[in-house]
Design a protein around this motif. Structure first.
Motif, short mmCIF file in Angstrom:
data_model
loop_
_atom_site.label_atom_id
_atom_site.label_comp_id
_atom_site.label_asym_id
_atom_site.label_seq_id
_atom_site.Cartn_x
_atom_site.Cartn_y
_atom_site.Cartn_z
N GLN A 94 0.77 -1.31 -0.13
CA GLN A 94 0.04 0.00 0.08
C GLN A 94 0.92 1.31 0.04
N ALA A 95 0.70 2.31 -0.79
CA ALA A 95 1.21 3.54 -0.79
C ALA A 95 1.18 4.03 0.46
N ALA A 96 2.26 4.92 0.93
CA ALA A 96 2.33 5.59 1.96
C ALA A 96 1.60 6.94 1.90
N ASP A 97 1.68 7.59 3.00
CA ASP A 97 1.08 9.06 3.07
C ASP A 97 2.16 10.01 2.45
N LEU A 98 3.45 9.44 2.58
CA LEU A 98 4.54 10.30 2.03
C LEU A 98 5.70 9.61 1.99
N ALA A 99 6.19 9.47 0.44
CA ALA A 99 7.26 8.66 0.49
C ALA A 99 7.91 8.86 -0.98
N VAL A 100 9.11 8.68 -1.18
CA VAL A 100 9.53 8.64 -2.65
C VAL A 100 10.67 7.64 -2.80
N THR A 101 10.71 7.00 -3.80
CA THR A 101 11.94 6.13 -4.36
C THR A 101 12.40 6.74 -5.45
N TRP A 102 13.73 6.96 -5.42
CA TRP A 102 14.53 7.75 -6.52
C TRP A 102 15.29 6.62 -7.22
N TYR A 103 15.18 6.73 -8.60
CA TYR A 103 15.78 5.70 -9.50
C TYR A 103 17.02 6.14 -10.26
N TYR A 115 -1.55 7.21 -3.03
CA TYR A 115 -1.29 7.17 -4.37
C TYR A 115 -0.05 7.13 -4.77
N ARG A 116 0.29 6.38 -6.08
CA ARG A 116 1.52 6.49 -6.74
C ARG A 116 1.74 7.16 -7.94
N ILE A 117 2.76 7.73 -8.02
CA ILE A 117 2.98 8.83 -9.17
C ILE A 117 4.18 8.63 -9.64
N LEU A 118 4.48 8.29 -10.94
CA LEU A 118 5.83 7.78 -11.44
C LEU A 118 6.08 9.35 -12.28
N ALA A 119 7.23 9.86 -12.17
CA ALA A 119 7.75 10.94 -12.68
C ALA A 119 8.76 10.83 -13.46
N ASP A 120 8.81 11.62 -14.84
CA ASP A 120 9.89 11.34 -15.69
C ASP A 120 10.79 9.94 -15.81
N PRO A 121 9.76 8.87 -16.13
CA PRO A 121 10.49 7.44 -16.02
C PRO A 121 11.39 7.45 -17.23
N VAL A 122 12.78 7.15 -16.95
CA VAL A 122 13.81 6.87 -18.05
C VAL A 122 14.46 5.60 -17.43
N HIS A 163 14.20 13.21 -19.96
CA HIS A 163 13.02 13.06 -19.09
C HIS A 163 12.07 12.28 -19.78
N LEU A 164 12.01 12.26 -21.09
CA LEU A 164 10.98 11.82 -21.92
C LEU A 164 11.47 10.61 -22.74
N ASP A 165 11.43 9.26 -22.70
CA ASP A 165 12.19 8.43 -23.21
C ASP A 165 11.36 7.13 -23.77
N LYS A 166 11.32 7.19 -25.10
CA LYS A 166 10.31 6.27 -25.82
C LYS A 166 10.33 4.96 -25.46
N ALA A 167 11.15 4.26 -25.40
CA ALA A 167 11.36 2.85 -24.81
C ALA A 167 10.53 2.58 -23.61
N THR A 168 10.76 3.48 -22.50
CA THR A 168 10.31 3.31 -21.40
C THR A 168 8.91 3.60 -21.40
#
Length: 378
Positions: A94-103, A115-122, A163-168
């Motif tokens: 379950q997504a937390a109230d506040l957290a972030v995983t940096w890839y 909620y889970r939001i994925l930002a600038d996936p590459v 920031h914007l990756d076609k394959a991903t």
């Protein structure tokens, strides 16, 4: 025999060039004519280009000779001397109230109010239209894309390759059912790559989307995502600024997160803080800065200042997580210089900072002991 070897070497060279160039037209994305219908009418769009609201130069006049010299003499300065450590954190069911995983770089999985939001996936090896030429990763991807849980939305800050990756994006179309929220014009790139129309939402600065209204309500709560002003530029080919660039605010019933994407320092941060903040977590770029393009890329000290602006003048509110560093060598500063400068500036300002390893999940309510894993790496 020498002719045979010469012919073979030449054939291999031609093959390599063909492979390097094969996917470039598709990776560049949509044509200007395909983008323009979605850009016309925006307040900052004129003469077939988007513009910053503050005077901004992508490059200081007269910088080209110095830039060429830096490219010849400093191109390896930004590489670490040792392997970059990774931390493949387990994600909760379950997504937390506040957290972030940096890839790495600007890619982050943000948890806010369930909620889970994925930002600038590459997830690609290179940030380039070619799979064989262009800036390559300084560290492996810390976890495969297939290991991501279902996300509620993907947000994109702008259309640069890092920031914007076609394959991903194409992999996410298959592996997820999530909508893609993008600034104006970028939807044309997604359509060009086969993203279904019903999964594309294009927004101008100041426009918002309710995830509950999209049918993605979580436990009776809502999350509102707002496309906010940034100070940057765009372009995947020779023509610049045909699509809009942005930052994003994520506002839930109890927590607020700001994703900076890539931007120079701007008054828009203080405006967003007043209108949408104060933010409990900010993800702000700290790398790839240079005095020759200071209008469109902030430095670490400006990231600390931006955090205070986003927290309505209170530098001690919330926590700052740095992004846009460590993964790709895109400027001429030392690899660890951005984070060293950030930590020093944050300490002076009284701003809490968490610096995750690539792949590490940060929960502000359960921060790990202070770790300086980046030291002595260059």
């Amino acid at each position: 025999m020498r002719k045979i070897f010469g012919f073979a070497a030449g054939a291999l060279g031609v093959t390599w060039v063909v492979r390097a160039a094969w996917d470039i037209p598709s990776a560049i994305g949509a044509s200007i004519s395909a983008i323009q219908p979605y850009a016309i009418g925006a307040a900052t769009y004129r003469n077939r280009q988007f513009h910053n609201t503050e005077p901004s130069s992508q490059m200081v006049a007269g910088s080209v000779p110095g830039l060429l010299l830096s490219a010849l003499t400093k191109r390896n300065v930004g590489r670490p001397r040792r392997p970059i450590p990774l931390r493949a954190s387990e994600l909760p069911a379950q997504a937390a109230d506040l957290a972030v995983t940096w890839y790495g770089h600007a890619t982050a999985l943000i948890e806010v109010d369930g909620y889970r939001i994925l930002a600038d996936p590459v997830w690609s090896e290179r940030v380039s239209p070619s799979a064989l030429v262009g800036p390559a990763r300084l560290h492996p991807v810390p976890a495969p894309l297939s290991r991501l849980p279902e996300v509620d939305a993907v947000i994109i800050s702008h259309d640069h390759y890092d920031h914007l990756d076609k394959a991903t994006l194409k992999a996410l179309v298959v592996g997820q059912s999530t909508p893609f929220l993008v600034p104006l014009g970028i939807g044309a790139h997604l359509r060009h790559w086969g993203v279904p129309e019903h999964r594309i939402i294009e927004l101008d600065w100041g426009a918002s989307v309710s995830l509950a209204a999209l049918g993605r309500e979580r436990d009776g709560t809502d999350l509102v995502l707002t496309c906010t002003e940034a100070r940057h530029f765009s372009g995947r080919g020779l023509v610049r600024n045909t699509t809009l660039w942005a930052s994003w605010s994520l506002v839930g019933p109890t927590r607020r997160v700001y994703f900076g994407g890539d931007s120079g320092y701007t008054k828009a941060f203080a405006e967003a803080g007043v209108a949408l903040g104060p933010f409990d977590l900010t993800l702000l770029p700290i790398g790839a800065y240079d005095e020759r393009w200071s209008d469109v890329h902030m430095n670490p000290e400006e990231a600390v200042r931006s955090h205070a602006d986003l927290c309505v003048g209170d530098p001690g509110h919330g926590i700052l997580v740095p992004i846009h560093w460590a993964t790709f060598n895109l400027a001429f500063h030392e690899w660890s210089e951005p984070v060293r400068r950030l930590v020093e500036a944050a300490r002076a300002a009284g701003t809490a900072v968490a610096v995750p390893m690539p792949g590490q999940r940060i929960d502000p309510n359960d921060l790990p002991p202070r770790d300086t894993w980046w030291e002595d790496m260059g």
